[in-house]
Design a protein around this motif. Structure first.
Motif, PDB file in Angstrom:
ATOM      1  N   ASP A  20       0.847  -1.193   0.000  1.00 60.59           N
ATOM      2  CA  ASP A  20       0.000   0.000   0.000  1.00 60.59           C
ATOM      3  C   ASP A  20       0.882   1.242   0.000  1.00 60.59           C
ATOM      4  OD1 ASP A  20      -1.880   1.983   0.288  1.00 60.59           O
ATOM      5  OD2 ASP A  20      -2.739   1.213   2.150  1.00 60.59           O
ATOM      6  N   ALA A  21       0.838   1.989  -1.089  1.00 65.72           N
ATOM      7  CA  ALA A  21       1.635   3.213  -1.208  1.00 65.72           C
ATOM      8  C   ALA A  21       1.222   4.275  -0.201  1.00 65.72           C
ATOM      9  CB  ALA A  21       1.518   3.775  -2.625  1.00 65.72           C
ATOM     10  N   LYS A  22       0.059   4.101   0.417  1.00 68.66           N
ATOM     11  CA  LYS A  22      -0.449   5.075   1.380  1.00 68.66           C
ATOM     12  C   LYS A  22      -0.543   4.480   2.782  1.00 68.66           C
ATOM     13  CE  LYS A  22      -3.272   6.958  -2.359  1.00 68.66           C
ATOM     14  NZ  LYS A  22      -4.652   7.211  -2.858  1.00 68.66           N
ATOM     15  N   ALA A  23       0.236   3.456   3.050  1.00 65.25           N
ATOM     16  CA  ALA A  23       0.103   2.727   4.317  1.00 65.25           C
ATOM     17  C   ALA A  23       0.381   3.595   5.533  1.00 65.25           C
ATOM     18  CB  ALA A  23       1.027   1.514   4.328  1.00 65.25           C
ATOM     19  N   PHE A  24       1.184   4.634   5.397  1.00 68.49           N
ATOM     20  CA  PHE A  24       1.486   5.469   6.556  1.00 68.49           C
ATOM     21  C   PHE A  24       0.242   6.175   7.073  1.00 68.49           C
ATOM     22  CE2 PHE A  24       2.928   9.633   8.332  1.00 68.49           C
ATOM     23  CZ  PHE A  24       3.441   9.126   9.511  1.00 68.49           C
ATOM     24  N   VAL A  25      -0.625   6.629   6.173  1.00 68.25           N
ATOM     25  CA  VAL A  25      -1.854   7.290   6.614  1.00 68.25           C
ATOM     26  C   VAL A  25      -3.052   6.348   6.593  1.00 68.25           C
ATOM     27  CG1 VAL A  25      -1.089   9.610   5.999  1.00 68.25           C
ATOM     28  CG2 VAL A  25      -2.273   8.243   4.293  1.00 68.25           C
ATOM     29  N   ASN A  26      -2.995   5.277   5.796  1.00 71.05           N
ATOM     30  CA  ASN A  26      -4.112   4.323   5.750  1.00 71.05           C
ATOM     31  C   ASN A  26      -4.094   3.325   6.897  1.00 71.05           C
ATOM     32  OD1 ASN A  26      -5.212   5.353   3.420  1.00 71.05           O
ATOM     33  ND2 ASN A  26      -4.465   3.727   2.076  1.00 71.05           N
ATOM     34  N   GLY A  27      -2.936   3.122   7.518  1.00 73.78           N
ATOM     35  CA  GLY A  27      -2.764   1.978   8.400  1.00 73.78           C
ATOM     36  C   GLY A  27      -2.233   0.810   7.591  1.00 73.78           C
ATOM     37  N   ASN A  28      -1.849  -0.262   8.271  1.00 75.73           N
ATOM     38  CA  ASN A  28      -1.101  -1.310   7.584  1.00 75.73           C
ATOM     39  C   ASN A  28      -1.934  -2.511   7.159  1.00 75.73           C
ATOM     40  OD1 ASN A  28      -1.564  -2.444  10.060  1.00 75.73           O
ATOM     41  ND2 ASN A  28       0.590  -2.697  10.634  1.00 75.73           N
ATOM     42  N   ALA A  29      -3.241  -2.350   6.998  1.00 76.70           N
ATOM     43  CA  ALA A  29      -4.091  -3.485   6.616  1.00 76.70           C
ATOM     44  C   ALA A  29      -3.656  -4.099   5.292  1.00 76.70           C
ATOM     45  CB  ALA A  29      -5.548  -3.044   6.541  1.00 76.70           C
ATOM     46  N   ASN A  30      -3.226  -3.266   4.337  1.00 75.76           N
ATOM     47  CA  ASN A  30      -2.804  -3.775   3.033  1.00 75.76           C
ATOM     48  C   ASN A  30      -1.293  -3.719   2.843  1.00 75.76           C
ATOM     49  OD1 ASN A  30      -5.386  -4.421   1.902  1.00 75.76           O
ATOM     50  ND2 ASN A  30      -5.785  -2.233   1.665  1.00 75.76           N
ATOM     51  N   ALA A  31      -0.562  -3.386   3.894  1.00 74.88           N
ATOM     52  CA  ALA A  31       0.894  -3.317   3.775  1.00 74.88           C
ATOM     53  C   ALA A  31       1.460  -4.705   3.495  1.00 74.88           C
ATOM     54  CB  ALA A  31       1.500  -2.731   5.047  1.00 74.88           C
ATOM     55  N   ASN A  32       2.494  -4.749   2.690  1.00 73.43           N
ATOM     56  CA  ASN A  32       3.162  -6.013   2.378  1.00 73.43           C
ATOM     57  C   ASN A  32       4.615  -5.689   2.082  1.00 73.43           C
ATOM     58  OD1 ASN A  32       3.827  -8.624   1.687  1.00 73.43           O
ATOM     59  ND2 ASN A  32       2.840  -8.563  -0.316  1.00 73.43           N
ATOM     60  N   VAL A  33       5.420  -5.630   3.110  1.00 79.56           N
ATOM     61  CA  VAL A  33       6.767  -5.080   3.011  1.00 79.56           C
ATOM     62  C   VAL A  33       7.783  -6.033   3.628  1.00 79.56           C
ATOM     63  CG1 VAL A  33       8.265  -3.197   3.781  1.00 79.56           C
ATOM     64  CG2 VAL A  33       5.937  -2.698   3.043  1.00 79.56           C
ATOM     65  N   ASN A  34       8.888  -6.228   2.960  1.00 82.55           N
ATOM     66  CA  ASN A  34      10.018  -6.968   3.511  1.00 82.55           C
ATOM     67  C   ASN A  34      11.301  -6.211   3.184  1.00 82.55           C
ATOM     68  OD1 ASN A  34       9.047  -9.890   4.389  1.00 82.55           O
ATOM     69  ND2 ASN A  34       7.965  -9.376   2.512  1.00 82.55           N
ATOM     70  N   TRP A  35      11.940  -5.640   4.196  1.00 80.27           N
ATOM     71  CA  TRP A  35      13.246  -5.000   4.038  1.00 80.27           C
ATOM     72  C   TRP A  35      14.280  -5.831   4.793  1.00 80.27           C
ATOM     73  CZ3 TRP A  35      14.071  -0.906   0.906  1.00 80.27           C
ATOM     74  CH2 TRP A  35      12.977  -0.103   0.552  1.00 80.27           C
ATOM     75  N   SER A  36      15.434  -6.055   4.172  1.00 79.04           N
ATOM     76  CA  SER A  36      16.486  -6.798   4.851  1.00 79.04           C
ATOM     77  C   SER A  36      17.824  -6.468   4.208  1.00 79.04           C
ATOM     78  CB  SER A  36      16.202  -8.307   4.795  1.00 79.04           C
ATOM     79  OG  SER A  36      17.040  -9.015   5.698  1.00 79.04           O
ATOM     80  N   CYS A  37      18.833  -7.243   4.545  1.00 82.60           N
ATOM     81  CA  CYS A  37      20.174  -7.102   3.985  1.00 82.60           C
ATOM     82  C   CYS A  37      20.665  -8.481   3.572  1.00 82.60           C
ATOM     83  CB  CYS A  37      21.151  -6.518   5.021  1.00 82.60           C
ATOM     84  SG  CYS A  37      20.692  -4.916   5.713  1.00 82.60           S
ATOM     85  N   THR A  38      21.503  -8.532   2.548  1.00 80.91           N
ATOM     86  CA  THR A  38      22.086  -9.811   2.175  1.00 80.91           C
ATOM     87  C   THR A  38      22.874 -10.364   3.363  1.00 80.91           C
ATOM     88  OG1 THR A  38      23.991  -8.663   1.213  1.00 80.91           O
ATOM     89  CG2 THR A  38      22.216  -9.277  -0.278  1.00 80.91           C
ATOM     90  N   GLY A  39      22.702 -11.657   3.592  1.00 81.03           N
ATOM     91  CA  GLY A  39      23.312 -12.287   4.754  1.00 81.03           C
ATOM     92  C   GLY A  39      22.412 -12.299   5.972  1.00 81.03           C
TER      93      GLY A  39
END
Length: 507
Positions: A361-380
């Motif tokens: 969701d491109a608007k998850a910050f103001v919409n809330g995270n109901a549709n958020a689908n995010v994975n941030w990480s680092c190699t390793g």
């Protein structure tokens, strides 16, 4: 051909360092000089540390009307989409005014409500009424959407993108408009932070070596293994490059067809080379592709990642770019891995041609995270830590990774839906599809970047990186998202399904 922006960045543009916040925005940026009245940058150009003057209020939060429209007649779709794009434009303009009127807000306790939030409500009410008229003229029924016209203001600090915990106050004013001495500190960074004045802030970053372990290898954003020991265990990988030809635009043909700058941020495109707001299905089907397998003309697109090191990129003075707070050097992925996997409980069926899927969701910050689908990480660290509401600071030798696992259940009938959500779904906890939906190949997108590691100094983030976003969403990591339109040839799609269902690994 479409209206895609294909512009290579010159070395001059990449090396240009802003001497001040106003210069950093090329004179046409989102945040004007009066907002940066007390801003300064380090004299060391490689340490582009901007200390923004604190805003009275961090951002504007408006109900997402589009997500409420689950049943729009086909004859009303184009008109409704245009009006939804108008709502986004209105919010963008209101946010720009909020950010540029700091002094007026300080001098007048009622300024935000009277000059920004109130007029915005009136514009939204008129637009929402036109949506109602469009739907009713096409023979549809629509619920009362008028309560969605009112917007509020909110602070910048929330948890996991849950915008409703962000400090909404009194019809758009915080402390009667009289916040002084720093406003939202957000982990020590004054104002909304960032080179463009609208994020990210120090609080948006975490040293991944100190983050709690929370991930299992092969587990997606919905907490479920993509495919297990049973079911359809094969994979199909397509190689479509990393957008080395700089195929960009700020449109979104799924959400805002026919609307220039409908996304208000820049996208990377790989695969289909004719995707812009005006591309028809026939034009997409006939387009060239960057994929090695010429049977894959699908369109894969996501918001670009930028490092805010003071550089100016080609879109510094453009809508969707610097004019809307999306600033800094665009980073091309070092790798873009596109893989389709199966269902852990059973076989998959072919995707229909022109199937559209939006995930996140491109608007998850103001919409809330109901549709958020995010994975941030680092190699390793990918099998140890997956982040949703933080950008990782990776150790030396490690790269930033964005991973997205798409919805893999389809209603069996529609290639899209009115809110672009309800025709597809994630699997249930036991791996099956609910409500009679059919299992389809699950797209997994893994993007790897060489990102100079930001530093946190005195509560400020130095040389941050961030995904492009709608300006009022402040470049929060929770807003990352990804888009896909299926234009595999029938033969290639059949090959994919067969490979997945028979446990093969195909390319």
């Amino acid at each position: 051909m479409g209206r895609n922006t294909r512009k290579r960045r010159s070395s001059m543009a990449n090396k240009a360092i802003a001497a001040s916040a106003a210069l950093a925005l090329g004179g046409g940026g989102l945040i004007w000089a009066n907002f940066y009245a007390s801003a300064h940058e380090s004299k060391n150009s490689s340490q582009n540390q901007t200390k923004a003057a604190a805003a009275q209020v961090a951002t504007i939060s408006c109900p997402d009307v589009g997500q409420k429209l689950t049943n729009v007649p086909g004859g009303a779709r184009s008109g409704v989409d245009r009006e939804l794009a108008n709502l986004d434009k209105q919010i963008t303009e209101a946010y720009a005014r909020l950010a540029s009127t700091r002094q007026a807000q300080t001098n007048d306790a009622g300024f935000v409500q009277n000059a920004i939030v109130g007029p915005l409500k009136e514009k939204r009410a008129a637009t929402i009424d036109r949506i109602r008229i469009n739907i009713q003229r096409a023979g549809g029924q629509v619920q009362d959407l008028s309560p969605l016209a009112a917007c509020t203001t909110q602070g910048a600090q929330t948890n996991a993108g849950g915008g409703q915990n962000g400090g909404q106050q009194n019809g758009g004013q915080q402390n009667n408009g009289g916040q002084q001495n720093g406003g939202q500190n957000n982990g020590g960074q004054q104002g909304n932070g960032g080179q463009g004045g609208n994020g990210p802030t120090a609080a948006d970053f975490v040293d991944i070596t100190k983050a709690p372990r929370n991930a299992q290898l092969g587990v997606g954003a919905n907490g479920l293994a993509a495919n297990g020991n049973g079911g359809s265990r094969g994979t199909f990988t397509t190689s479509c490059g990393t957008n080395g030809n700089d195929n960009h635009n700020t449109d979104n043909v799924i959400v805002a067809p026919g609307v220039t700058n409908g996304a208000h941020h820049l996208h990377d495109y790989v695969g289909n080379q004719n995707n812009d707001a005006f591309a028809s299905d026939q034009e997409l089907a006939a387009a060239e592709t960057s994929c090695q397998n010429q049977g894959d003309k699908s369109s894969y697109f996501w918001p670009v990642l930028r490092v805010q090191d003071g550089s100016q990129d080609f879109d510094q003075n453009n809508d969707g770019g610097g004019k809307e707070g999306n600033v800094g050097k665009i980073l091309q992925p070092a790798q873009a891995q596109l893989k389709f996997v199966g269902n852990k409980r059973g076989k998959v069926v072919a995707m229909p041609t022109a199937l559209r899927i939006i995930t996140g969701d491109a608007k998850a910050f103001v919409n809330g995270n109901a549709n958020a689908n995010v994975n941030w990480s680092c190699t390793g660290f990918e099998n140890k830590v997956q982040l949703e509401d933080k950008y990782p600071i990776c150790p030396q030798g490690s790269q930033v990774v964005r991973t997205t696992n798409f919805q893999s259940c389809w209603d069996g009938k529609n290639i899209d839906s009115a809110n672009h959500r309800t025709h597809v779904a994630f699997v249930q906890a036991n791996g099956t599809c609910a409500n009679g939906f059919k299992a389809i190949p699950q797209l997994q997108v893994r993007l790897v970047y060489n990102v100079p590691a930001p530093k946190i100094q005195n509560g400020q983030v130095v040389n941050p990186y961030a995904v492009d976003s709608f300006p009022e969403n402040l470049h929060k990591p929770i807003t990352d998202h990804n888009d896909f339109i299926n234009f595999f040839s029938q033969n290639t799609m059949n090959k994919m399904v067969n490979c997945i269902n028979t446990g093969k690994r195909c390319k």
